[in-house]
Design a protein around this motif. Structure first.
Motif, short mmCIF file in Angstrom:
data_model
loop_
_atom_site.label_atom_id
_atom_site.label_comp_id
_atom_site.label_asym_id
_atom_site.label_seq_id
_atom_site.Cartn_x
_atom_site.Cartn_y
_atom_site.Cartn_z
N LYS A 54 -2.52 -1.41 -30.74
CA LYS A 54 -1.29 -1.10 -31.48
C LYS A 54 -0.21 -0.58 -30.54
N ALA A 55 -0.61 0.26 -29.57
CA ALA A 55 0.36 0.84 -28.64
C ALA A 55 0.98 -0.22 -27.72
N LEU A 56 0.20 -1.24 -27.37
CA LEU A 56 0.68 -2.24 -26.43
C LEU A 56 1.17 -3.52 -27.10
N GLY A 57 0.96 -3.64 -28.41
CA GLY A 57 1.40 -4.83 -29.13
C GLY A 57 0.57 -6.06 -28.81
N VAL A 58 -0.74 -5.86 -28.58
CA VAL A 58 -1.63 -6.98 -28.29
C VAL A 58 -2.79 -6.96 -29.28
N THR A 59 -3.73 -7.90 -29.14
CA THR A 59 -4.87 -7.95 -30.04
C THR A 59 -5.98 -7.02 -29.55
N TRP A 93 -1.64 -12.16 -40.07
CA TRP A 93 -2.73 -11.97 -39.11
C TRP A 93 -2.43 -10.83 -38.13
N GLN A 94 -1.15 -10.48 -37.99
CA GLN A 94 -0.72 -9.43 -37.08
C GLN A 94 -1.20 -9.69 -35.64
N LEU A 95 -1.06 -10.94 -35.21
CA LEU A 95 -1.37 -11.33 -33.84
C LEU A 95 -0.05 -11.50 -33.08
N PRO A 96 -0.08 -11.42 -31.75
CA PRO A 96 1.15 -11.59 -30.96
C PRO A 96 1.56 -13.06 -30.88
N ILE A 97 2.16 -13.56 -31.96
CA ILE A 97 2.53 -14.96 -32.06
C ILE A 97 4.02 -15.08 -32.39
N ASP A 98 4.73 -15.91 -31.63
CA ASP A 98 6.13 -16.22 -31.91
C ASP A 98 6.21 -17.63 -32.48
N ILE A 99 6.86 -17.78 -33.65
CA ILE A 99 6.92 -19.07 -34.32
C ILE A 99 8.35 -19.61 -34.32
N LYS A 100 8.47 -20.91 -34.05
CA LYS A 100 9.77 -21.59 -34.18
C LYS A 100 9.57 -22.81 -35.07
N PHE A 101 10.43 -22.96 -36.08
CA PHE A 101 10.35 -24.10 -36.98
C PHE A 101 11.43 -25.13 -36.68
N PRO A 156 -6.70 -25.39 -43.49
CA PRO A 156 -7.77 -24.48 -43.05
C PRO A 156 -7.23 -23.38 -42.12
N PHE A 157 -6.54 -22.42 -42.72
CA PHE A 157 -5.89 -21.39 -41.91
C PHE A 157 -6.89 -20.53 -41.15
N TRP A 158 -8.11 -20.35 -41.70
CA TRP A 158 -9.13 -19.55 -40.99
C TRP A 158 -9.47 -20.19 -39.66
N GLU A 159 -9.56 -21.54 -39.64
CA GLU A 159 -9.87 -22.26 -38.40
C GLU A 159 -8.69 -22.20 -37.45
N MET A 160 -7.48 -22.31 -37.99
CA MET A 160 -6.27 -22.24 -37.18
C MET A 160 -6.15 -20.86 -36.53
N GLU A 175 -8.61 -18.81 -35.69
CA GLU A 175 -9.58 -18.73 -34.60
C GLU A 175 -9.07 -19.45 -33.36
N LEU A 176 -8.46 -20.60 -33.57
CA LEU A 176 -7.92 -21.38 -32.44
C LEU A 176 -6.81 -20.60 -31.74
N MET A 177 -5.90 -20.00 -32.52
CA MET A 177 -4.79 -19.25 -31.92
C MET A 177 -5.30 -18.01 -31.20
N GLN A 178 -6.31 -17.34 -31.78
CA GLN A 178 -6.88 -16.18 -31.11
C GLN A 178 -7.48 -16.57 -29.77
N GLY A 179 -8.14 -17.74 -29.73
CA GLY A 179 -8.72 -18.23 -28.47
C GLY A 179 -7.65 -18.52 -27.43
N LEU A 180 -6.52 -19.09 -27.86
CA LEU A 180 -5.43 -19.38 -26.93
C LEU A 180 -4.81 -18.09 -26.39
N ILE A 181 -4.71 -17.07 -27.24
CA ILE A 181 -4.18 -15.78 -26.79
C ILE A 181 -5.10 -15.17 -25.75
N ASP A 182 -6.42 -15.24 -25.99
CA ASP A 182 -7.39 -14.70 -25.05
C ASP A 182 -7.33 -15.42 -23.70
N LYS A 183 -7.11 -16.75 -23.74
CA LYS A 183 -7.00 -17.50 -22.48
C LYS A 183 -5.76 -17.10 -21.69
N LYS A 184 -4.66 -16.82 -22.41
CA LYS A 184 -3.45 -16.37 -21.72
C LYS A 184 -3.70 -15.03 -21.03
#
Length: 200
Positions: free
Chosen positions: A21-26, A96-104, A182-186, A188-197
């Motif tokens: 929470k302090a650092l704004g990460v997962t 989800w409160q993950l560090p994700i920036d969205i552009k439409f 299938p947002f639950w699967e999406m 998990e995928l985004m969490q994995g990409l964040i961890d790789k970064k």
């Protein structure tokens, strides 16, 4: 303040949630930092990580604001012309409160322009859209080496047979249906990409 929180503060200890929470990460990002030795911490008999406040302070002082906020943020471009679907994506992903920036963007032409200006970590697209559809956009993107490794998800109500009849999808593109998405699967995928970064 609960007895548990009060005890941790007295001992100058922090939970992974406190640090996240302090650092704004997962929380997973914090766990990886502990495993890599960047933060001093240990596991309790119950399996919970505890981090020393002194270690957190040193770690926080050594990272720049850009590393703190932007370095582990996931950049996602969503190509979708339906305002209702855009709202669903935004509400779900933000929950989800993950560090994700969205552009439409609303069609394939705008998608190509957006990706060319700033290659995202993940592209999510529909197939049926005005002006330039998803098929044409994906073919154009996969023909350019700079975008060949970009993670792409197609979310469509079209059946696999119909997709194949229209030329199919490029190799490596993930296909999700819309009934329901299938947002639950999406997630998990985004969490994995964040961890790789984080690990890069």
């Amino acid at each position: 303040m609960s007895i548990k929180k009060s005890a941790l503060k007295t001992l100058d200890l922090m939970t992974t949630s406190d640090v996240a929470k302090a650092l704004g990460v997962t929380v997973r990002s914090v766990q990886l930092w502990v495993e890599q030795g960047a933060l001093e911490g240990w596991k309790t008999p119950g399996g919970h990580r505890r981090i020393t406040r002194a270690s957190f302070n040193r770690f926080n002082a050594n990272i720049s604001p850009s590393e703190n906020k932007a370095g582990t943020r996931l950049n996602v471009v969503i190509v979708e012309d339906s305002l209702a679907m855009q709202k669903l994506y935004r509400m779900t992903i933000e929950s989800w409160q993950l560090p994700i920036d969205i552009k439409f963007v609303s069609n394939g032409c705008e998608g190509i322009i957006s990706v060319s200006q700033n290659t995202p970590d993940l592209l999510i697209t529909d197939l049926k859209m005005p002006e330039m559809n998803g098929f044409a956009m994906l073919k154009s993107l996969r023909d350019v080496d700079d975008f060949a490794r970009m993670m792409i998800i197609v979310v469509t109500g079209m059946q696999p047979q119909e997709i194949e009849e229209k030329g199919g999808l490029p190799k490596g593109v993930r296909l999700y249906g819309k009934s329901p998405v299938p947002f639950w699967e999406m997630r998990e995928l985004m969490q994995g990409l964040i961890d790789k970064k984080l690990e890069a």
